[in-house]
Write an enzyme that holds these catalytic residues in place. Structure first.
Site, PDB file in Angstrom:
ATOM      1  N   TYR A 142      32.607 -22.130  21.477  1.00  0.00           N
ATOM      2  CA  TYR A 142      31.622 -22.681  22.108  1.00  0.00           C
ATOM      3  C   TYR A 142      31.659 -22.386  23.744  1.00  0.00           C
ATOM      4  O   TYR A 142      30.712 -22.379  24.359  1.00  0.00           O
ATOM      5  CB  TYR A 142      30.934 -24.181  21.903  1.00  0.00           C
ATOM      6  CG  TYR A 142      30.581 -24.124  20.340  1.00  0.00           C
ATOM      7  CD1 TYR A 142      30.356 -23.106  19.761  1.00  0.00           C
ATOM      8  CD2 TYR A 142      30.110 -25.509  19.895  1.00  0.00           C
ATOM      9  CE1 TYR A 142      29.682 -23.536  18.328  1.00  0.00           C
ATOM     10  CE2 TYR A 142      29.736 -25.632  18.469  1.00  0.00           C
ATOM     11  CZ  TYR A 142      29.568 -24.428  17.797  1.00  0.00           C
ATOM     12  OH  TYR A 142      29.119 -24.801  16.575  1.00  0.00           O
ATOM     13  N   LYS A 191      41.372 -22.303   9.757  1.00  0.00           N
ATOM     14  CA  LYS A 191      41.292 -21.029   8.926  1.00  0.00           C
ATOM     15  C   LYS A 191      42.411 -20.153   9.286  1.00  0.00           C
ATOM     16  O   LYS A 191      42.434 -19.185   9.743  1.00  0.00           O
ATOM     17  CB  LYS A 191      39.904 -20.354   9.431  1.00  0.00           C
ATOM     18  CG  LYS A 191      39.589 -19.443   8.558  1.00  0.00           C
ATOM     19  CD  LYS A 191      38.990 -19.600   7.213  1.00  0.00           C
ATOM     20  CE  LYS A 191      38.707 -18.421   6.340  1.00  0.00           C
ATOM     21  NZ  LYS A 191      38.535 -18.622   4.817  1.00  0.00           N
ATOM     22  N   ASP A 223      36.848 -23.377   4.325  1.00  0.00           N
ATOM     23  CA  ASP A 223      36.180 -23.152   3.227  1.00  0.00           C
ATOM     24  C   ASP A 223      36.298 -24.045   1.978  1.00  0.00           C
ATOM     25  O   ASP A 223      35.447 -24.702   1.316  1.00  0.00           O
ATOM     26  CB  ASP A 223      36.269 -21.626   2.861  1.00  0.00           C
ATOM     27  CG  ASP A 223      37.520 -20.998   2.719  1.00  0.00           C
ATOM     28  OD1 ASP A 223      38.387 -21.564   3.277  1.00  0.00           O
ATOM     29  OD2 ASP A 223      37.872 -19.980   2.109  1.00  0.00           O
ATOM     30  N   ASP A 247      31.402 -29.062  14.153  1.00  0.00           N
ATOM     31  CA  ASP A 247      29.929 -29.168  14.209  1.00  0.00           C
ATOM     32  C   ASP A 247      29.365 -29.280  13.098  1.00  0.00           C
ATOM     33  O   ASP A 247      28.467 -29.855  12.484  1.00  0.00           O
ATOM     34  CB  ASP A 247      29.507 -28.086  14.995  1.00  0.00           C
ATOM     35  CG  ASP A 247      28.215 -27.926  15.594  1.00  0.00           C
ATOM     36  OD1 ASP A 247      27.482 -28.924  15.076  1.00  0.00           O
ATOM     37  OD2 ASP A 247      27.703 -27.067  16.152  1.00  0.00           O
ATOM     38  N   ASP A 251      28.282 -32.518  10.165  1.00  0.00           N
ATOM     39  CA  ASP A 251      26.966 -32.553   9.479  1.00  0.00           C
ATOM     40  C   ASP A 251      26.968 -32.749   8.066  1.00  0.00           C
ATOM     41  O   ASP A 251      26.120 -33.439   7.254  1.00  0.00           O
ATOM     42  CB  ASP A 251      26.077 -31.528   9.988  1.00  0.00           C
ATOM     43  CG  ASP A 251      25.288 -31.803  11.126  1.00  0.00           C
ATOM     44  OD1 ASP A 251      25.575 -32.917  11.993  1.00  0.00           O
ATOM     45  OD2 ASP A 251      24.326 -30.925  11.537  1.00  0.00           O
TER      46      ASP A 251
END
Ligand code: NAD
Length: 356
Positions: A142, A191, A223, A247, A251
């Site tokens: 980001y 990852k 994943d 992020d 959620d």
């Protein structure tokens, strides 16, 4: 002890939920002999109306001079037509930057009494759930280099994921320190089978783990982490992860709990400084109706006691009062079940304060 708290009431239901959190903090102060000094500052839509700017300098100065910041919520339809960088929500980014808030903590707790609200099967969450996602907040993709370039397939756009050793080390420390105050398990999600930045992440997290021999560390690919959160969420105690993975996963984790009115959060800087706020927004659709659930803000105030002031017993008192509130069958409208009339925002604050 005495503590200075900068308070942003904000917009919509912000002032309503903040009032109730302050009731509960005052009840804690009375019981345990602390004084909380509140300094009300402007940010968001209210600040735009009064000063023309969503984050006045005075707010930043007072926040910096305080021990912690408690924030309701900002934004609303009144300011929706303003350009992006003049909107109330910009105040949140400004506060994060100015206050150096690099660690975002989002607990996902399923209270036994609200298990019905969770979309997961009862056997998966039996006995309740208590996970904290520690998300790196100021680095990664980001904030990395971004842009466009010409390729033989046409214009390409890129965003660079980049982490330095220091950035990973400081967020890992937050996660391990937190695990020491909880169940002593950290799951680092990355990852590393594909990304170089994740391999560096994993190496530094392992180094930091060496300083916390009591904490069990496991690593998971993102994943698999996304799958395990809904398949076997009890595996997790503290999750530490990058900005973008956090992020998404925070959620996902919060949805396991089923109700946005119950979700607190904290954003921490170096040292003990932090900003505490509910996960929800300013809910303009119910502002002024007494329907807002203040428990997320009350639980955020509890996190402030725990993580910034180090007042563990007092923080437990808030969590236990919320638990007792639910156990007695008290409900706000958003979590109401059965025939019992839901309590208003202010009745909820009164009740929780009385249970401290
Ligand atoms: P929202 O979280 O405000 O509301 C979503 C839905 O959840 C609404 O139906 C609302 O009534 C309900 N809800 C939210 N909090 C509740 C509570 N405490 N009790 C009961 N019901 C609750 O999200 P939105 O509608 O997308 O956004 C409204 C405004 O808030 C927008 O201006 C948005 O930009 C802003 N916002 C601010 C923050 C923040 O200040 N941190 C976060 C998210 C959104």
């Amino acid at each position: 002890m005495e503590y200075n708290i900068a308070v942003v009431r904000g917009d919509g239901i912000g002032p309503e939920v903040i009032s109730e959190a302050i009731k509960v903090l005052n009840a804690v102060g009375e019981k345990y002999g602390h004084t909380f000094h509140y300094q009300y500052v402007l940010a968001g839509g209210e600040a735009i109306d009064e000063t023309g700017r969503c984050l006045p300098d005075e707010t930043v100065a007072i926040a910096k001079a305080s021990d912690a910041v408690l924030l309701g919520a900002v934004g609303g339809p009144k300011w929706d037509t303003l350009p992006g960088d003049e909107r109330p929500e910009r105040a949140l980014l400004g506060l994060r930057k100015e206050l150096g808030l690099f660690a975002n903590l989002r607990p996902a707790m399923v209270f036994d009494e609200l298990a019905d609200a969770s979309p997961l099967k009862p056997e998966i969450i039996a006995g309740g759930l208590d996970i904290v996602v520690v998300r790196e907040l100021t680095g990664g993709i980001y904030f990395g280099e971004k842009g466009f370039k010409d390729t033989d397939m046409g214009t390409a756009a890129y965003d660079v994921e980049q982490y330095s050793e220091g950035e990973v080390r400081r967020i890992a420390r937050v996660a391990f320190d937190m695990a020491m105050k909880r169940n002593k398990r950290v799951t680092s999600i990355d990852k590393a089978n594909v990304l170089e930045s994740s391999r560096l992440w994993r190496r530094i997290v392992a180094e930091v783990a060496g300083d916390y021999p009591e904490v069990i560390l496991d690593n998971m690919y993102v994943d698999n982490g996304a799958m395990q959160l809904v398949r076997n969420p009890k595996h997790f105690d503290v999750i530490v992860t990058s900005n973008i993975f956090g992020d998404i996963l925070s959620d996902e984790a919060s949805q396991i709990t089923g109700s946005i009115g119950m979700l607190p959060s904290a954003s921490l800087a170096d040292g003990n400084f932090g900003m505490y706020e509910p996960v929800h927004g300013s809910a303009p659709d119910i502002a002024g109706t007494g329907k807002a659930n203040p428990l997320a803000t009350i639980l955020s105030a509890g996190m402030m006691l725990r993580y910034t002031f180090g007042l563990m017993e007092e923080a437990d008192a808030i969590d236990n009062a919320v638990r007792a509130f639910l156990k007695e069958g008290c409900r706000t409208l958003d979590i109401a079940t059965g025939d019992a009339a839901p309590l208003t925002t202010s009745e909820t604050g009164d009740k929780v304060a009385s249970l401290i």
